[in-house]
Write a protein that holds these residues in place. Structure first.
Motif, PDB file in Angstrom:
ATOM      1  N   THR B 413       0.831  -1.206   0.000  1.00 12.34           N
ATOM      2  CA  THR B 413       0.000   0.000   0.000  1.00 12.34           C
ATOM      3  C   THR B 413       0.869   1.261   0.000  1.00 12.34           C
ATOM      4  O   THR B 413       0.576   2.207  -0.734  1.00 12.34           O
ATOM      5  N   GLU B 416       2.418   1.775  -3.365  1.00 12.25           N
ATOM      6  CA  GLU B 416       1.402   2.166  -4.336  1.00 12.25           C
ATOM      7  C   GLU B 416       1.020   3.644  -4.147  1.00 12.25           C
ATOM      8  O   GLU B 416       0.947   4.413  -5.095  1.00 12.25           O
ATOM      9  N   LYS B 417       0.852   4.026  -2.882  1.00 12.48           N
ATOM     10  CA  LYS B 417       0.492   5.419  -2.590  1.00 12.48           C
ATOM     11  C   LYS B 417       1.574   6.366  -3.104  1.00 12.48           C
ATOM     12  O   LYS B 417       1.274   7.387  -3.725  1.00 12.48           O
ATOM     13  N   CYS B 449      -1.196  -9.258  -4.069  1.00 15.90           N
ATOM     14  CA  CYS B 449      -1.220  -8.054  -3.224  1.00 15.90           C
ATOM     15  C   CYS B 449      -1.920  -6.914  -3.941  1.00 15.90           C
ATOM     16  O   CYS B 449      -2.662  -6.134  -3.340  1.00 15.90           O
ATOM     17  N   PHE B 453      -5.061  -4.927  -2.674  1.00 15.15           N
ATOM     18  CA  PHE B 453      -4.996  -3.476  -2.527  1.00 15.15           C
ATOM     19  C   PHE B 453      -6.236  -2.827  -3.121  1.00 15.15           C
ATOM     20  O   PHE B 453      -6.876  -1.969  -2.514  1.00 15.15           O
ATOM     21  N   ASP B 456      -9.170  -3.563  -0.947  1.00 19.77           N
ATOM     22  CA  ASP B 456      -9.128  -2.784   0.295  1.00 19.77           C
ATOM     23  C   ASP B 456      -9.531  -1.345   0.058  1.00 19.77           C
ATOM     24  O   ASP B 456     -10.249  -0.747   0.865  1.00 19.77           O
ATOM     25  N   GLU B 457      -9.041  -0.819  -1.053  1.00 19.78           N
ATOM     26  CA  GLU B 457      -9.335   0.572  -1.361  1.00 19.78           C
ATOM     27  C   GLU B 457     -10.843   0.782  -1.441  1.00 19.78           C
ATOM     28  O   GLU B 457     -11.376   1.762  -0.947  1.00 19.78           O
ATOM     29  N   GLN B 460     -12.372   0.486   2.078  1.00 23.57           N
ATOM     30  CA  GLN B 460     -11.924   1.406   3.121  1.00 23.57           C
ATOM     31  C   GLN B 460     -13.039   2.332   3.602  1.00 23.57           C
ATOM     32  O   GLN B 460     -13.247   2.507   4.787  1.00 23.57           O
TER      33      GLN B 460
END
Lengths: 588, 500
Positions: B413, B416-417, B449, B453, B456-457, B460
């Motif tokens: 994460t 990626e951010k 992953c 991700f 999850d995004e 969130q």
């Protein structure tokens, strides 16, 4: 999701939240402990929540700090005072953590809780806790213990009291200086709860040990307790036990110790009575006023008024005044500054004659001090001297100093003096003000620092309030309005600012006849900033003037501005127009 | 354990004899110099003219009786040398006011010459020192060296501390020779530690340690060497020296955060640690955990970081199992708002992790990489860069590679951010490199992953929603329950909303 149907497990929510990696979420959930407790009910809070918290003392210090604080006010949520003891275990473990502020908060909460507990609960749970902490292996526990003895001691049995005193005495002799420091700084608090028979026998022995400690830092904290202990003792005991110590400390080789003594010597005067004050404390104090170390002289100088207040005037004139004279020309500006901030208070103590004879020369020399803080400190307390020596004498010597400060190159000094002008004006009266200060007030309006100009405008308003609209009409308004043709737009803007502040004081008539034409003229300025400030100002004038004036003059002016090429001007003009419409709508 | 150990030591050092050291004086010199109150006479306070008032408290303006030079050592027979030594040492107990350079200049020079003679004599190592000689020497050092430092004006944020120069004691010309003399004396083969320990006692050591707070780096340098030698020579005092040093560290970390000599003290400790026998005693491990690791906390850690770091690596060299303990400690004291410190911490982490076994590494990798992920996304580019540099270290990349199943999901994460919106170009490049490295390491894992991700995004927001809802229900449930009627309670509903 069928959330609503899921049963709610408050503890599970908390556990879940406390597992989150984001510290902010953990902190938030701790901050809402009371909600969880209420949702759980008292019994489950006692049986589930509190034990859980006791085990959860391995989090970030920030979370622990929040927990220590919340638990301090948790008594209602566990079912009232008779259940207060369940709160002790989690706080006990917080008392042993490394981080100082967590420990301090836990101690504070323990004191809060302990002071409400019933006697047998104290004996059964609080006192054992104190003993456990005092015997803790790690110094953090023992340091925390020192802070809660005074709570435990009140209202427990005689046997336990004896034990507690013995334990405290052990802490005063602890191997770690950290613990001895904590014991020294809490001794005064503990002593207030101890019966007078044990004060001399036991507490004073602890005090003596601490004052002889080989660590400077411990002795320092022991001195801090001197005054507090002295007040608890009978005068003769104070003379016998405290006085020699403090006199000795006043000659300690460490300047920090002497500094502490200088700070609180005056508090002992009452405790030892006038005779010993004269024979022992005055000489000690005089020594401190003449100390080699500037820090010590600063502390001593700052207490000179408080000290003299406790002496009779002759003693003060004979012993203290010569030192004060020396200090007024001390090599350290901070000493002079400390002296200047309190010396005015000596005038009423010495009386008029002595003030004129002895103090006035000192005032005058401090007023001419090269260091602006010193001069400011004198000027800020002028009202006190005025009462004693009268305005004429004062004003002769005062004015040059004020003029000088008004032009000081540090703008903060100028700012400070502006803030005193209304006070000075009220004390000195109109006549004096007209001659000397009027010009200065206008000068500040064109200062190169914005804060000064702003303060100057505000000052005009306060003067107008002080002396009334008629006076202001004569002495302030024409000068201000003259400035509207100043070539610098920032100065023209100040005129608008001054008008907006003064208009409410001056009233509708003057506003319409004097201010409004100027403002309308200013709306044709070439600088947009002036124009949108006109719009804002007009908006603020609406409630002051008549509706007819609003309709006739203000609205037209705003309508013109609302067609301005500059977007900001149009914005503020429209805002003002809206507020006219709003107020008309409210009236109809 | 620690406590037990401490309790074997005498509770308090015997203060009395050292007190006498300073108070009484005998010998040919007229009188010992004491603080004679604050002013010399009725003429008002003694003040130096400039703002730098230094040694006024140390050298009161007392009248110094004339001091006469004594005969040189070479002119007396060997049997008399020690007596002459004592006399000369006693002569040096007179201290002078150095704030006025013109004052007593002849006497000052006599003392300087005498000190130099003594230095030569001690260095020559010809006679074994007797008890009176040792006593005189210790007393002389105490009178000259043990003094209270003047206020530190630099730290109090007054208006006029433009000059950042440390204040130097004007008496340094004498002090320096006294320090040299003490060092020579302690290291001299003619000094029997068994006899000298009586005079070089706990009180002497405590006061010697107090001097480390001196602002003068030259003085701290002298002290460092001396203390080091004391530690080496006086075996009996070793536990006490360590304990007293710990006390200074405790006070610094937990109370004042002000001390000039932490770096020097740690430097000594570094060499003490390297001399520890294996296996390490519990007491020493406690020191690591209770003192060295908390020393990472103060703001001024930069001043002594190098020495601290050295001590810690010494510990880990001795016992590699301590690596995970240290990392846990660093995570506990991790600076959140101080980027400079954060960079330092990352450097130390690299040094420690580099030397770790896979087993040790696995103990701490999850919390460690959670923290590193935070650093990677830091908006301070130096922090972010420093964190990403960890992947330039082959040893660390190797450890990461072995444990990628645990680490990549944590790091993904963050990477990626950064790749999406870090402002700094160099951070961006480093991020892309690290991401590529992971991708090449295990593509399947990387892809999974990536999928997680994305998932999850999407989740969130709903998680935040859900959290809000749970709390709302809790609030609701709480408000239904009556609280105990016996006590009046002020219930202030918290307006703070839970951060999403």
């Amino acid at each position: 999701m069928a959330m609503v149907d899921e049963p709610l497990y408050p503890i599970a929510v908390l556990i879940d939240e406390l597992k989150n990696d984001d510290i902010q979420l953990r902190l938030n959930s701790i901050r809402r402990l009371s909600t969880i407790a209420r949702a759980l009910g008292e019994e489950r809070t006692r049986k589930e929540l509190i034990p859980f918290l006791s085990e959860n003392s391995d989090d970030d210090d920030e979370v622990l700090l929040a927990m220590a604080e919340e638990l301090g006010v948790f008594i209602p949520f566990v079912g009232g005072i008779e259940f207060a003891h369940v709160l002790l275990p989690p706080l006990e473990s917080l008392c042993t953590v490394e981080e100082t502020c967590v420990r301090e908060k836990a101690v504070e909460s323990l004191c809060k809780i302990g002071s409400q507990m019933k006697e047998n609960d104290l004996v059964e749970s609080f006192v054992p806790l104190v003993k456990r902490l005092a015997g803790g292996e790690w110094f953090a526990a023992r340091v925390s213990a020192c802070g809660i003895f005074h709570v435990a001691y009140q209202g427990c049995t005689d046997v336990l009291k004896t034990e507690l005193r013995a334990t405290y005495s052990q802490l005063c002799k602890d191997d770690m200086p950290m613990v001895r420091r904590a014991a020294a700084s809490n001794l005064g608090k503990f002593a207030t709860t101890v019966e007078s028979t044990f004060l001399i026998a036991e507490i004073m022995t602890m005090f003596d040990d601490l004052t002889k400690d080989d660590q400077d830092s411990v002795r320092l904290l022991a001195v801090e307790g001197c005054a507090a202990l002295g007040k608890l003792l009978e005068p003769q005991d104070c003379v016998a036990r405290i006085l020699p110590v403090i006199v000795n400390f006043s000659q300690d080789k460490s300047w920090r110790v002497r500094y502490m003594v200088a700070n609180q010597l005056y508090e002992l005067c009452e405790a030892v009575g006038p005779d010993c004050t004269r024979t022992d404390l005055v000489p000690a104090y005089v020594r401190l006023l003449r100390d080699n170390e500037a820090e010590v002289r600063i502390a001593a100088a700052g207490k000179v008024t408080k000290f003299c207040r406790l002496l009779n005037p002759e003693l003060a004139i004979q012993h203290i005044l010569p030192c004060v004279k020396e200090l007024s020309s001390d090599s350290s500006q901070h000493v002079r500054s400390a002296l200047a901030s309190v010396i005015m208070g000596m005038a009423p103590i010495l009386g008029k004659d002595s003030t004129i004879e002895h103090l006035l020369p000192i005032f005058l020399s401090l007023l001419k001090d090269e260091f602006p803080d010193v001069r400011l400190n004198i000027i800020s307390k002028l009202d006190q001297v005025n009462q004693v020596i009268g305005i004429d004498l004062l004003s002769q010597s005062l004015l040059p100093a004020i003029v000088e400060l008004a032009e000081d190159r540090h703008w903060r000094v100028r700012l400070a003096i502006i803030e005193y002008v209304p006070l000075l004006a009220s004390q000195l009266g109109i006549g004096f003000f007209d001659d000397k200060l009027g010009a200065l007030c206008m000068q500040w309006l064109q200062d190169k620092v914005y804060s000064i100009r702003e303060a100057a405008a505000n000052n005009l308003k306060r003067l107008a309030e002080e002396f009334g609209p008629e006076w202001a009409m004569q002495h302030l308004v024409p000068q201000v309005l003259d400035m509207v043709n100043n070539p610098h737009y920032l100065h023209r803007m100040m005129v608008l600012r001054a008008i907006s502040l003064m208009a409410p004081v001056m009233g509708s008539e003057i506003t319409c006849s004097k201010f409004l034409p100027v403002v309308v003229e200013a709306s044709k300025d070439r600088v947009p900033n002036i124009k949108f400030n006109v719009a804002k100002l007009l908006q603020s004038l609406i409630p002051i003037v008549d509706q007819s004036v609003v309709d006739k003059t203000i609205r037209q002016c705003l309508v013109d501005l609302s067609e301005d090429p500059d977007v900001d001007v149009r914005y503020f003009a429209n805002q003002a127009l809206n507020s006219i419409d709003g107020s008309t709508a409210a009236q109809s | 354990m620690f406590k037990q150990f401490l309790s074997k030591l005498p509770r308090k050092s015997s203060k009395s004899d050292s007190g006498e050291l300073n108070r009484s004086s005998s010998g040919p010199v007229s009188s010992p110099v004491q603080r004679s109150g604050t002013s010399g006479g009725g003429s008002g306070p003694v003040r130096s003219n400039s703002g730098k008032r230094m040694s006024s408290a140390v050298f009161p303006a007392s009248v110094v009786a004339g001091i006469e030079p004594l005969v040189p050592f070479k002119d007396v027979p060997s049997s008399e040398k020690l007596n002459l030594f004592v006399s000369k040492v006693s002569l040096c107990c007179v201290t002078f006011d150095f704030s006025d350079p013109g004052k007593n200049s002849i006497e000052k020079d006599v003392k300087r010459q005498t000190l130099l003679e003594l230095l030569d004599f001690v260095a020559s190592g010809s006679v074994k020192f007797t008890e009176p000689a040792i006593l005189a020497m210790c007393r002389m050092c105490a009178v000259n060296l043990f003094r209270v430092f003047p206020p530190n004006y630099r730290s109090s944020s007054g208006g006029e501390n433009d000059d950042d120069e440390p204040m130097f004691d004007p008496a340094w010309p004498h002090l320096q020779i006294v320090y040299d003399l003490l060092l020579k004396f302690i290291t001299s083969p003619c000094l029997d530690a068994k006899v000298a320990k009586k005079y070089l006692d706990h009180a002497f050591i405590v006061r010697l340690l107090d001097l480390f707070d001196s602002e003068d780096p030259r003085e701290r340098e002298c002290l460092k060497t001396i203390l080091h030698r004391v530690y080496g020579k006086f075996m009996v005092h070793r536990p006490f020296v360590r304990k007293s040093m710990s006390n200074i560290f405790y006070r610094f970390v937990f109370e004042t955060e002000k001390h000039s000599g932490i770096a020097e003290l740690l430097e000594i400790f570094g060499s003490i640690v390297s001399g520890f026998a294996l296996p390490l005693k519990e007491e020493h491990k406690i020191f690591l955990w209770r003192v060295l690791i908390p020393l990472h906390k103060p703001k001024s850690v930069g001043n002594y970081f190098q020495q601290l770091s050295y001590c810690i690596t010494q510990f880990i060299d001795k016992e590699p199992k301590l690596g995970s303990v240290v990392i846990k400690g660093l995570l506990k004291f991790w600076p959140i708002t101080n980027s400079q410190k954060e960079v330092m911490f990352l450097g130390e982490v690299e040094e420690i992790v580099e030397a770790m076994s896979v087993m040790e590494f696995q103990k701490i990798m999850v919390p460690l990489f959670l923290r590193i992920a935070c650093c990677v996304t830091s908006s301070h580019f130096q922090v972010s860069e420093r964190a990403l540099f960890l992947w330039n270290n082959d040893q660390i990349v190797n450890l990461i590679g072995h444990n990628r199943q645990a680490i990549l999901p944590i790091m993904f994460t963050a990477l990626e951010k950064n790749a999406q919106n870090h402002w700094n170009q160099s951070v961006l490049n480093l991020t892309l490199n690290v991401r590529k490295m992971f991708c090449e390491m295990d593509e399947a894992l990387f892809m999974s992953c990536h999928a997680r991700f994305k998932e999850d995004e999407a989740k969130q927001c709903s998680a935040a929603e859900k959290r809000k809802e749970v709390w709302a229900r809790l609030e609701n449930a709480a408000s239904m329950k009556p609280i105990t009627g016996k006590t009046a309670v002020l219930v202030t509903p918290r307006a703070t909303s839970i951060a999403c």
